[in-house]
Each structure stands twice: as structure tokens, then as C-alpha cells.
Design an enzyme around this catalytic site. Structure first.
Site, PDB file in Angstrom:
ATOM      1  N   TYR A  67      -2.654   0.105  10.364  1.00  0.00           N
ATOM      2  CA  TYR A  67      -2.540  -0.160   8.932  1.00  0.00           C
ATOM      3  C   TYR A  67      -1.243   0.436   8.394  1.00  0.00           C
ATOM      4  O   TYR A  67      -0.469  -0.226   7.691  1.00  0.00           O
ATOM      5  CB  TYR A  67      -3.741   0.434   8.202  1.00  0.00           C
TER       6      TYR A  67
ATOM      7  N   SER B 170       0.822  -1.219   0.000  1.00  0.00           N
ATOM      8  CA  SER B 170       0.000   0.000   0.000  1.00  0.00           C
ATOM      9  C   SER B 170       0.848   1.258   0.000  1.00  0.00           C
ATOM     10  O   SER B 170       1.939   1.316   0.580  1.00  0.00           O
ATOM     11  CB  SER B 170      -0.948   0.025   1.203  1.00  0.00           C
TER      12      SER B 170
ATOM     13  N   LYS C 282       1.882  -1.889   7.066  1.00  0.00           N
ATOM     14  CA  LYS C 282       2.205  -1.796   5.648  1.00  0.00           C
ATOM     15  C   LYS C 282       3.640  -1.319   5.440  1.00  0.00           C
ATOM     16  O   LYS C 282       4.314  -1.738   4.492  1.00  0.00           O
ATOM     17  CB  LYS C 282       1.205  -0.884   4.930  1.00  0.00           C
TER      18      LYS C 282
END
Length: 265
Positions: A153, A140, A157
């Protein structure tokens, strides 16, 4: 890399980017197996692509090992592994970056990072022995730039990019390609509720367009694969002046709070 008759495994392959990449690989000659918590949908996608799918909890190393074994038995040695499954939960209503419960942090760690580690343990030795292969991780754009409103997150990532770098360093000399896939905003279930002010800046693209860029990147052996090339410019600005970049991100966060009644996402 030529994809003709290659065996590909894709996690999180029931829909979104995973399913689109499965179809793109198959269109270029590969046989694709998919796994997902939605096993029925994963099997439907994979059957379109010359393979099969099943329900697999990628956070369980044992389940991953069983699936990899079944694929190698039925389709042949794994030439390409795409660790694509991922989750995001948000920081929660209070507490900002520390607001998410431990359970969400742990699940993000297991799915966004460790499932790639589990897979790598079991497919990289074979790739290295054959002198060819590719290992892909969906990391991402958040791994490069951070996702406002979801510290877990962003952190996991970023860790996924580091795992991909380590694979390249350790195995690149033995013919194994490593790829950090860093999509920005792609039309999937994960992005459907994001505020337009976030997605409008650099644009939202389809999963099919993202898949073409991703598979092209593997064919060209590019480590960092960006669905939105402008992310490279953002990252360069972040690296060049971290304080200014953080100030800009705080400004964007204030805008999101004002537009969404005190909620970021």
C-alpha cells in the site's frame, strides 16, 4: 476551477470518500458518473449527482475505456477525472514488509497506480486540447509517510504521487490541473479496523469533511491536497531527518505489536 455543468468521473464511487466527493461536486454544479466493483451502489450515488454509474474493474484498461466513452457520449467531455479506487491488504502474518503474496502486490499495483495511468491515457489528450481539466489521484498520506504493516500500500501510493507529479509537469502548461489527494484517517470501510493508537494521533474525520477539503483544493488548484494539514509537518520532519523519523516509526510499530498480540493491524 468553476464546477458548474462540468462532467466528472469518479472511480471507487460507491461509498466512502468517492461517494462523498461525488455529492460535493454535484452540490457545486457538476454532473458526476461513478464506477465501482459494486455497480449498483455506484449507480445509486451517481443518479443523485446528475449522472449514472456501473460496475467497472478499474484494473482492466478495456473496461475503463468503455466507461469513459459512455460518459462522454451521455454527459459530455470529461472535465475532471478522480482516480479514487484503491486497495490495501496488509503485509501478512509473517515476513514483515516482504510478507504479502505476489498476488496482493500485483493487485495493489494495478488498482492503486495503473488504473490512473489507464484513465490518463484516455482523458488527458481531450483536456489538453480544450485547455482545461483536472486529473485527481487518491494517493493517501501513506504515500508521503508510509503505512505501518502494509508495504505494498505504501509503495503504490508513493508511486501514485509520482504519477500525479508527472501529469502536472507534462500537461500543466496546457491548462490541465493535477492533484495528489492524500487523506489520512477518514471514516470509511478501509479504516474501520485500524487500531485506535494509530487513528487517535491526528484524528479521524468524516468522508463529508474530507470531500469539502478535496473539492476546495481542486477549486484552488492545489497540487497536494491534505485532509489533515498536520501531515505536511510530518512530511517535513521525515525529509529533514529520515533516520530519526524511521526510528519513530519503528517505535510506533513496537507499540502496535504489544497492543495487538503480535499483530500490527
Amino acid at each position: 476551477m468553476d464546477f458548474e455543468n462540468k462532467t466528472v468521473i469518479i472511480t471507487g464511487g460507491a461509498g466512502g470518500i468517492g461517494a462523498a466527493v461525488a455529492r460535493e461536486f454535484h452540490a457545486r454544479g457538476a454532473k458526476v458518473a461513478c464506477c465501482d466493483l459494486n455497480g449498483e451502489a455506484a449507480d445509486a450515488v451517481a443518479k443523485e449527482c446528475g449522472g449514472f454509474g456501473k460496475r467497472v474493474n478499474v484494473a482492466d484498461e478495456g473496461e475503463m475505456v468503455v466507461f469513459i466513452g459512455e460518459v462522454e457520449r451521455d454527459l459530455g467531455p470529461v472535465d475532471i477525472f478522480f482516480a479514487n479506487a484503491g486497495v490495501g491488504f496488509g503485509d501478512g502474518p509473517v515476513g514483515g514488509a516482504a510478507g504479502a503474496p505476489n498476488a496482493n502486490w500485483e493487485k495493489a499495483w494495478q488498482i492503486n497506480v495503473m488504473h490512473a495511468v489507464y484513465a490518463a491515457r484516455h482523458v488527458l489528450p481531450g483536456m489538453a486540447a480544450r485547455g482545461s481539466g483536472a486529473f485527481m489521484i487518491t494517493a493517501s498520506a501513506a504515500g508521503l509517510l508510509a503505512q505501518i504493516g502494509d508495504a505494498a500500500y505504501s509503495a503504490t501510493k508513493a508511486a501514485a504521487i509520482s504519477v500525479a507529479e508527472s501529469i502536472s509537469i507534462s500537461h500543466g502548461d496546457r491548462g490541465v490541473q493535477s492533484h495528489a489527494i492524500c487523506p489520512q484517517y477518514v471514516k470509511t470501510k478501509m479504516t474501520k479496523d485500524l487500531p485506535e493508537v494509530m487513528t487517535a494521533v491526528d484524528g479521524m474525520i468524516t468522508a463529508e469533511d474530507a470531500a469539502k477539503t478535496i473539492v476546495d483544493g481542486v477549486a484552488e488548484n492545489r497540487f497536494l491536497i491534505l485532509t489533515h494539514p498536520v501531515v505536511a509537518d510530518h512530511f517535513a520532519k521525515k525529509a529533514g531527518d529520515r533516520d530519526r523519523w524511521l526510528g519513530g516509526m519503528r517505535k510506533l510499530r513496537r507499540m502496535l505489536l504489544e497492543m495487538n498480540g503480535g499483530r500490527v493491524i
